[in-house]
Design a protein around this motif. Structure first.
Motif, short mmCIF file in Angstrom:
data_model
loop_
_atom_site.label_atom_id
_atom_site.label_comp_id
_atom_site.label_asym_id
_atom_site.label_seq_id
_atom_site.Cartn_x
_atom_site.Cartn_y
_atom_site.Cartn_z
N SER A 107 8.31 -40.39 -15.57
CA SER A 107 7.17 -40.83 -14.76
C SER A 107 6.73 -39.69 -13.86
CB SER A 107 7.56 -42.05 -13.93
OG SER A 107 6.52 -42.44 -13.06
N LEU A 108 5.44 -39.33 -13.96
CA LEU A 108 4.92 -38.18 -13.22
C LEU A 108 3.84 -38.64 -12.25
CD1 LEU A 108 4.47 -35.66 -16.19
CD2 LEU A 108 6.55 -36.19 -14.89
N GLY A 109 4.05 -38.33 -10.97
CA GLY A 109 3.07 -38.69 -9.95
C GLY A 109 1.88 -37.74 -9.95
N PRO A 110 0.89 -38.04 -9.13
CA PRO A 110 -0.32 -37.20 -9.06
C PRO A 110 -0.01 -35.80 -8.56
CG PRO A 110 -0.28 -38.77 -7.25
CD PRO A 110 0.83 -39.16 -8.17
N GLY A 111 -0.70 -34.81 -9.11
CA GLY A 111 -0.57 -33.45 -8.63
C GLY A 111 0.72 -32.74 -8.99
N VAL A 112 1.55 -33.36 -9.83
CA VAL A 112 2.80 -32.74 -10.25
C VAL A 112 2.53 -31.45 -11.02
CG1 VAL A 112 4.67 -33.02 -11.93
CG2 VAL A 112 4.26 -34.78 -10.23
N GLN A 113 3.39 -30.46 -10.84
CA GLN A 113 3.28 -29.20 -11.58
C GLN A 113 4.61 -28.91 -12.28
OE1 GLN A 113 2.04 -26.27 -8.69
NE2 GLN A 113 0.10 -27.30 -8.28
N ILE A 114 4.52 -28.68 -13.60
CA ILE A 114 5.71 -28.39 -14.41
C ILE A 114 5.45 -27.08 -15.15
CG2 ILE A 114 7.24 -29.23 -16.21
CD1 ILE A 114 6.33 -32.08 -15.53
N PHE A 115 6.25 -26.08 -14.85
CA PHE A 115 6.02 -24.73 -15.34
C PHE A 115 6.71 -24.47 -16.68
CE2 PHE A 115 4.55 -22.08 -11.43
CZ PHE A 115 3.49 -22.97 -11.24
N PRO A 116 6.43 -23.32 -17.30
CA PRO A 116 6.94 -23.05 -18.63
C PRO A 116 8.45 -23.19 -18.77
CG PRO A 116 5.25 -21.45 -18.08
CD PRO A 116 5.52 -22.25 -16.83
N CYS A 117 8.86 -23.76 -19.92
CA CYS A 117 10.25 -23.88 -20.35
C CYS A 117 11.09 -24.80 -19.46
CB CYS A 117 10.92 -22.51 -20.44
SG CYS A 117 10.09 -21.40 -21.61
N ALA A 118 10.46 -25.55 -18.57
CA ALA A 118 11.19 -26.57 -17.80
C ALA A 118 11.51 -27.76 -18.71
CB ALA A 118 10.37 -27.02 -16.60
N THR A 119 12.55 -28.51 -18.33
CA THR A 119 12.96 -29.69 -19.09
C THR A 119 12.98 -30.90 -18.17
OG1 THR A 119 14.33 -28.37 -20.60
CG2 THR A 119 14.82 -30.73 -20.45
N ILE A 120 12.28 -31.94 -18.58
CA ILE A 120 12.24 -33.20 -17.84
C ILE A 120 12.75 -34.28 -18.79
CG2 ILE A 120 10.82 -34.80 -16.51
CD1 ILE A 120 10.86 -31.95 -15.38
N GLN A 121 13.94 -34.79 -18.54
CA GLN A 121 14.56 -35.71 -19.48
C GLN A 121 14.18 -37.18 -19.22
OE1 GLN A 121 15.80 -34.94 -22.19
NE2 GLN A 121 17.20 -33.18 -22.12
N THR A 122 14.80 -38.05 -19.99
CA THR A 122 14.49 -39.48 -19.99
C THR A 122 14.68 -40.13 -18.63
OG1 THR A 122 15.28 -39.53 -22.27
CG2 THR A 122 14.99 -41.65 -21.17
N GLU A 123 13.71 -40.96 -18.25
CA GLU A 123 13.75 -41.78 -17.03
C GLU A 123 13.73 -40.96 -15.75
OE1 GLU A 123 13.24 -44.82 -17.50
OE2 GLU A 123 13.84 -45.10 -19.59
N VAL A 124 13.32 -39.73 -15.82
CA VAL A 124 13.13 -38.93 -14.61
C VAL A 124 11.86 -39.40 -13.91
CG1 VAL A 124 12.47 -36.63 -13.77
CG2 VAL A 124 14.38 -36.88 -15.37
N VAL A 125 11.89 -39.45 -12.58
CA VAL A 125 10.72 -39.79 -11.78
C VAL A 125 10.38 -38.60 -10.89
CG1 VAL A 125 9.78 -41.32 -10.00
CG2 VAL A 125 11.29 -42.25 -11.77
N LEU A 126 9.17 -38.08 -11.07
CA LEU A 126 8.66 -37.02 -10.21
C LEU A 126 7.57 -37.60 -9.33
CD1 LEU A 126 8.27 -34.02 -12.74
CD2 LEU A 126 10.28 -34.69 -11.40
N ALA A 127 7.81 -37.64 -8.03
CA ALA A 127 6.82 -38.18 -7.11
C ALA A 127 5.67 -37.18 -6.94
CB ALA A 127 7.46 -38.52 -5.78
N GLY A 128 4.63 -37.62 -6.26
CA GLY A 128 3.41 -36.83 -6.14
C GLY A 128 3.62 -35.43 -5.62
N HIS A 129 3.02 -34.45 -6.32
CA HIS A 129 2.95 -33.05 -5.90
C HIS A 129 4.30 -32.33 -5.90
CE1 HIS A 129 -1.26 -33.73 -4.93
NE2 HIS A 129 -0.85 -34.90 -4.47
#
Length: 221
Positions: A107-129
């Motif tokens: 789950s990705l909140g508004p304004g999230v930034q994910i840069f090259p080669c990063a890994t976001i696995q199952t059920e991760v929650v990224l809050a806004g920005h």
């Protein structure tokens, strides 16, 4: 079809963002920086706006903004930029590199930034920005609070909970089921094996100390 974007900032963080946007064939109308055009080829042929007033000339309904100010635990400039333009009706878009792995069950909140080669696995929650920088690994069921920054190469094992406005330094390793309180700074290369209270500074080989975020910001002004 995505709206064209304006990137706020002209430093290295903004340059990486513009590179990602170009790779994704996004239309970058301009970047905004009070300093002269940076000596980075990634900014070539992109108009520069020299003042925030120039950004405000664009209709908020027609453009999206990208916060290109690099995260800094000793500066609240990113938040100042967000507040200023949000109060004027602008929205901030996400930036996700095509080389990052992002689980469809995250789950990705508004304004999230994910840069090259990063890994976001199952059920991760990224809050806004939140910012997940180059090569960082966020394992399953982690929660990353609003405006927190995970620096390049950091590793968060499963079910780690990060509060808001936390800065995790490059190469940090955090074992599973750890909680890190809001406003904390984890220095580069730290190995975190126990919970960290809010507003704490963690430096490898030294005791955890409490920090005063207001005093830090006042010192940097």
């Amino acid at each position: 079809m995505s709206k064209p974007v304006i990137v706020i900032g002209g430093g290295g963080h903004a340059g990486v963002i513009i590179n990602i946007l170009k790779n994704e064939k996004r239309e970058v109308l301009a970047f905004s920086s009070v300093k002269k055009a940076p000596c980075h080829t990634v900014f070539n042929n992109i108009p520069q706006l020299m003042d925030d007033k120039d950004v405000l000339e664009f209709n908020p309904a027609d453009v999206l903004l990208i916060n290109g100010i690099g995260p800094n635990p000793y500066s609240n400039l990113r938040q100042v930029i967000f507040d200023k333009f949000s109060d004027n009706g602008y929205q901030f878009d996400k930036v996700i590199s095509s080389s990052a792995y992002v689980s469809s069950f995250s789950s990705l909140g508004p304004g999230v930034q994910i840069f090259p080669c990063a890994t976001i696995q199952t059920e991760v929650v990224l809050a806004g920005h939140a910012v997940i920088n180059t090569g960082a690994i966020i394992e399953h069921n982690c929660i990353i609070g609003a405006r927190s920054h995970i620096a390049p190469g950091a590793i968060l094992c499963g079910q780690v909970s990060i509060g808001s406005d936390v800065y995790i330094g490059a190469g940090t390793k955090i074992i599973q089921n750890i909680s890190i309180g809001s406003g904390s700074i984890i220095a580069m290369g730290a190995s975190v094996i126990r919970d960290v209270p809010p507003n704490s500074l963690v430096i490898p080989g030294k005791p955890i100390v409490e920090i005063d975020p207001v005093a830090i910001l006042e010192r940097e002004q």
